[in-house]
Design a protein around this motif. Structure first.
Motif, PDB file in Angstrom:
ATOM      1  N   ASP A 200       0.879  -1.174   0.000  1.00 45.82           N
ATOM      2  CA  ASP A 200       0.000   0.000   0.000  1.00 45.82           C
ATOM      3  C   ASP A 200       0.913   1.220   0.000  1.00 45.82           C
ATOM      4  N   PRO A 201       1.372   1.657  -1.184  1.00 49.05           N
ATOM      5  CA  PRO A 201       2.396   2.702  -1.251  1.00 49.05           C
ATOM      6  C   PRO A 201       1.954   4.024  -0.618  1.00 49.05           C
ATOM      7  N   ARG A 202       2.912   4.715  -0.022  1.00 45.67           N
ATOM      8  CA  ARG A 202       2.631   6.037   0.532  1.00 45.67           C
ATOM      9  C   ARG A 202       2.271   7.012  -0.580  1.00 45.67           C
ATOM     10  N   ARG A 203       2.939   6.883  -1.725  1.00 50.46           N
ATOM     11  CA  ARG A 203       2.644   7.671  -2.919  1.00 50.46           C
ATOM     12  C   ARG A 203       2.169   6.711  -3.998  1.00 50.46           C
ATOM     13  N   ARG A 204       0.993   6.973  -4.562  1.00 50.64           N
ATOM     14  CA  ARG A 204       0.384   6.042  -5.515  1.00 50.64           C
ATOM     15  C   ARG A 204       0.433   6.614  -6.925  1.00 50.64           C
ATOM     16  N   GLY A 205       0.774   5.770  -7.879  1.00 48.70           N
ATOM     17  CA  GLY A 205       0.749   6.181  -9.271  1.00 48.70           C
ATOM     18  C   GLY A 205      -0.621   5.955  -9.888  1.00 48.70           C
ATOM     19  N   ILE A 206      -1.114   6.949 -10.618  1.00 46.93           N
ATOM     20  CA  ILE A 206      -2.363   6.780 -11.375  1.00 46.93           C
ATOM     21  C   ILE A 206      -2.154   7.377 -12.769  1.00 46.93           C
ATOM     22  N   LEU A 207      -2.948   6.915 -13.703  1.00 49.61           N
ATOM     23  CA  LEU A 207      -2.944   7.464 -15.058  1.00 49.61           C
ATOM     24  C   LEU A 207      -4.306   8.116 -15.276  1.00 49.61           C
ATOM     25  N   PRO A 208      -4.390   9.442 -15.163  1.00 50.05           N
ATOM     26  CA  PRO A 208      -5.691  10.114 -15.321  1.00 50.05           C
ATOM     27  C   PRO A 208      -6.331   9.762 -16.664  1.00 50.05           C
ATOM     28  N   LEU A 209      -7.551   9.295 -16.620  1.00 44.02           N
ATOM     29  CA  LEU A 209      -8.220   8.872 -17.848  1.00 44.02           C
ATOM     30  C   LEU A 209      -8.564  10.050 -18.751  1.00 44.02           C
ATOM     31  N   ASP A 210      -8.532  11.273 -18.197  1.00 47.10           N
ATOM     32  CA  ASP A 210      -8.761  12.452 -19.027  1.00 47.10           C
ATOM     33  C   ASP A 210      -7.455  13.167 -19.343  1.00 47.10           C
ATOM     34  N   GLY A 211      -6.320  12.503 -19.047  1.00 46.02           N
ATOM     35  CA  GLY A 211      -5.049  13.172 -19.265  1.00 46.02           C
ATOM     36  C   GLY A 211      -3.980  12.302 -19.893  1.00 46.02           C
ATOM     37  N   PHE A 212      -4.387  11.230 -20.563  1.00 45.71           N
ATOM     38  CA  PHE A 212      -3.424  10.366 -21.221  1.00 45.71           C
ATOM     39  C   PHE A 212      -2.784  11.109 -22.398  1.00 45.71           C
ATOM     40  N   HIS A 213      -1.464  11.114 -22.447  1.00 44.96           N
ATOM     41  CA  HIS A 213      -0.753  11.893 -23.460  1.00 44.96           C
ATOM     42  C   HIS A 213      -0.384  11.019 -24.656  1.00 44.96           C
ATOM     43  N   ILE A 214      -0.920  11.360 -25.815  1.00 46.22           N
ATOM     44  CA  ILE A 214      -0.571  10.679 -27.055  1.00 46.22           C
ATOM     45  C   ILE A 214       0.348  11.600 -27.850  1.00 46.22           C
ATOM     46  N   SER A 215       1.614  11.218 -27.934  1.00 48.08           N
ATOM     47  CA  SER A 215       2.587  12.026 -28.673  1.00 48.08           C
ATOM     48  C   SER A 215       2.341  11.906 -30.171  1.00 48.08           C
ATOM     49  N   ARG A 216       2.997  12.760 -30.930  1.00 49.12           N
ATOM     50  CA  ARG A 216       2.856  12.697 -32.381  1.00 49.12           C
ATOM     51  C   ARG A 216       3.333  11.348 -32.924  1.00 49.12           C
ATOM     52  N   SER A 217       4.448  10.861 -32.383  1.00 50.30           N
ATOM     53  CA  SER A 217       4.972   9.591 -32.876  1.00 50.30           C
ATOM     54  C   SER A 217       4.030   8.441 -32.528  1.00 50.30           C
ATOM     55  N   LEU A 218       3.446   8.468 -31.330  1.00 50.36           N
ATOM     56  CA  LEU A 218       2.500   7.417 -30.957  1.00 50.36           C
ATOM     57  C   LEU A 218       1.238   7.519 -31.801  1.00 50.36           C
ATOM     58  N   ARG A 219       0.786   8.729 -32.063  1.00 48.27           N
ATOM     59  CA  ARG A 219      -0.390   8.897 -32.912  1.00 48.27           C
ATOM     60  C   ARG A 219      -0.144   8.308 -34.302  1.00 48.27           C
ATOM     61  N   ARG A 220       1.054   8.532 -34.841  1.00 50.22           N
ATOM     62  CA  ARG A 220       1.385   7.950 -36.149  1.00 50.22           C
ATOM     63  C   ARG A 220       1.373   6.428 -36.080  1.00 50.22           C
ATOM     64  N   THR A 221       1.900   5.889 -34.966  1.00 57.77           N
ATOM     65  CA  THR A 221       1.916   4.433 -34.817  1.00 57.77           C
ATOM     66  C   THR A 221       0.502   3.879 -34.780  1.00 57.77           C
ATOM     67  N   ILE A 222      -0.377   4.529 -34.027  1.00 59.13           N
ATOM     68  CA  ILE A 222      -1.759   4.070 -33.933  1.00 59.13           C
ATOM     69  C   ILE A 222      -2.441   4.103 -35.298  1.00 59.13           C
ATOM     70  N   LEU A 223      -2.206   5.173 -36.058  1.00 55.36           N
ATOM     71  CA  LEU A 223      -2.889   5.358 -37.331  1.00 55.36           C
ATOM     72  C   LEU A 223      -2.323   4.496 -38.457  1.00 55.36           C
ATOM     73  N   ARG A 224      -1.001   4.286 -38.452  1.00 54.04           N
ATOM     74  CA  ARG A 224      -0.362   3.663 -39.602  1.00 54.04           C
ATOM     75  C   ARG A 224       0.095   2.229 -39.375  1.00 54.04           C
ATOM     76  N   SER A 225       0.153   1.809 -38.138  1.00 54.80           N
ATOM     77  CA  SER A 225       0.674   0.476 -37.855  1.00 54.80           C
ATOM     78  C   SER A 225      -0.259  -0.610 -38.384  1.00 54.80           C
ATOM     79  N   PRO A 226       0.305  -1.689 -38.927  1.00 57.45           N
ATOM     80  CA  PRO A 226      -0.517  -2.813 -39.359  1.00 57.45           C
ATOM     81  C   PRO A 226      -0.887  -3.738 -38.207  1.00 57.45           C
ATOM     82  N   TRP A 227      -0.434  -3.400 -37.010  1.00 58.49           N
ATOM     83  CA  TRP A 227      -0.714  -4.262 -35.872  1.00 58.49           C
ATOM     84  C   TRP A 227      -2.213  -4.369 -35.584  1.00 58.49           C
ATOM     85  N   ARG A 228      -2.580  -5.489 -35.033  1.00 54.85           N
ATOM     86  CA  ARG A 228      -3.973  -5.758 -34.664  1.00 54.85           C
ATOM     87  C   ARG A 228      -4.093  -5.700 -33.142  1.00 54.85           C
ATOM     88  N   VAL A 229      -5.168  -5.092 -32.658  1.00 52.77           N
ATOM     89  CA  VAL A 229      -5.394  -4.959 -31.216  1.00 52.77           C
ATOM     90  C   VAL A 229      -6.645  -5.739 -30.824  1.00 52.77           C
TER      91      VAL A 229
END
Length: 226
Positions: free
Chosen positions: A35-64
């Motif tokens: 039970d950490p004294r400081r807890r990590g969270i990823l705000p669901l309204d604050g996830f950062h998609i960089s330009r390079s990640l956006r390109r990967t999402i749009l252009r990648s042939p990968w299947r999710v």
């Protein structure tokens, strides 16, 4: 700790109380509650998609996909020099998956599993356990799809347990324990869905969302997610 005393039901109660299990290593039979004294969270309204990640999402042939290779995803997350996932923890999460309380998002290159995320769900909380990547940005892409799915399903809390530099670059933050427990209590007072009815977003919806939850992503596209 007597490993025979730990059941999936006890594990869920632990998450509801704000604690989670870890082992010192793959071969360590003991499980420790954290039970950490400081807890990590990823705000669901604050996830950062960089330009390079956006390109990967749009252009990648990968299947999710989602929940098509849960055990394989956990195994891949544990396939590293140092891991907190021992045999007991692996078996517990597989059992939670069978009861609908643990889920995974997988990234595929052809028939090869190259990235993924898995975690536990309770109420409107998603407790992210681990992720892995066998290609550049594969785990980031899995996180982007996971955040979009959680927003569509009405979740309000993405618990990352600890904050790593990797998670910080994606918008993760650290909060005090008392703040985390307050957010957890609110998230448990409700119910999210990891598989919302009709959920099948296009890559452009995921790439453009930045985790803002501005749309449900409910479309008829079925080639990228299940």
């Amino acid at each position: 700790m007597n490993q025979q005393a730990i059941t999936p039901e006890i594990l869920l109660r632990a998450y509801a109380a704000g604690i989670f299990p870890m082992a010192e290593g793959r071969d360590d039979p003991e499980i420790h509650w954290v039970d950490p004294r400081r807890r990590g969270i990823l705000p669901l309204d604050g996830f950062h998609i960089s330009r390079s990640l956006r390109r990967t999402i749009l252009r990648s042939p990968w299947r999710v996909t989602a929940d098509t290779a849960f055990a394989a995803t956990v195994e891949a997350c544990a396939d590293r020099d140092e891991t907190w996932i021992n045999d007991t923890i692996f078996a517990l999460y597989v059992a939670l998956h069978r009861t609908g309380h643990a889920h995974s998002v997988e990234v595929w290159e052809g028939s090869d599993l190259i990235g993924g995320v898995y975690g536990v769900t309770l109420g409107r909380a998603f407790f992210g356990e681990s992720m892995f990547s066998r290609r550049t940005d594969a785990s980031k892409l899995a996180l982007a799809w996971t955040v979009h799915r959680l927003n569509a399903g009405g979740f309000t809390l993405f618990d990352t347990q600890f904050l790593t530099p990797h998670l910080r670059s994606l918008g993760g933050v650290e909060i005090p324990r008392h703040d985390y427990h307050r957010r957890l209590a609110a998230a448990l007072d409700g119910r999210g869905s990891f598989s919302p009815a009709g959920y099948s977003p296009s890559p452009s919806e995921v790439a453009g969302s930045s985790g803002a939850g501005t749309g449900s992503g409910v479309t008829q596209r079925s080639t990228q997610t299940s």
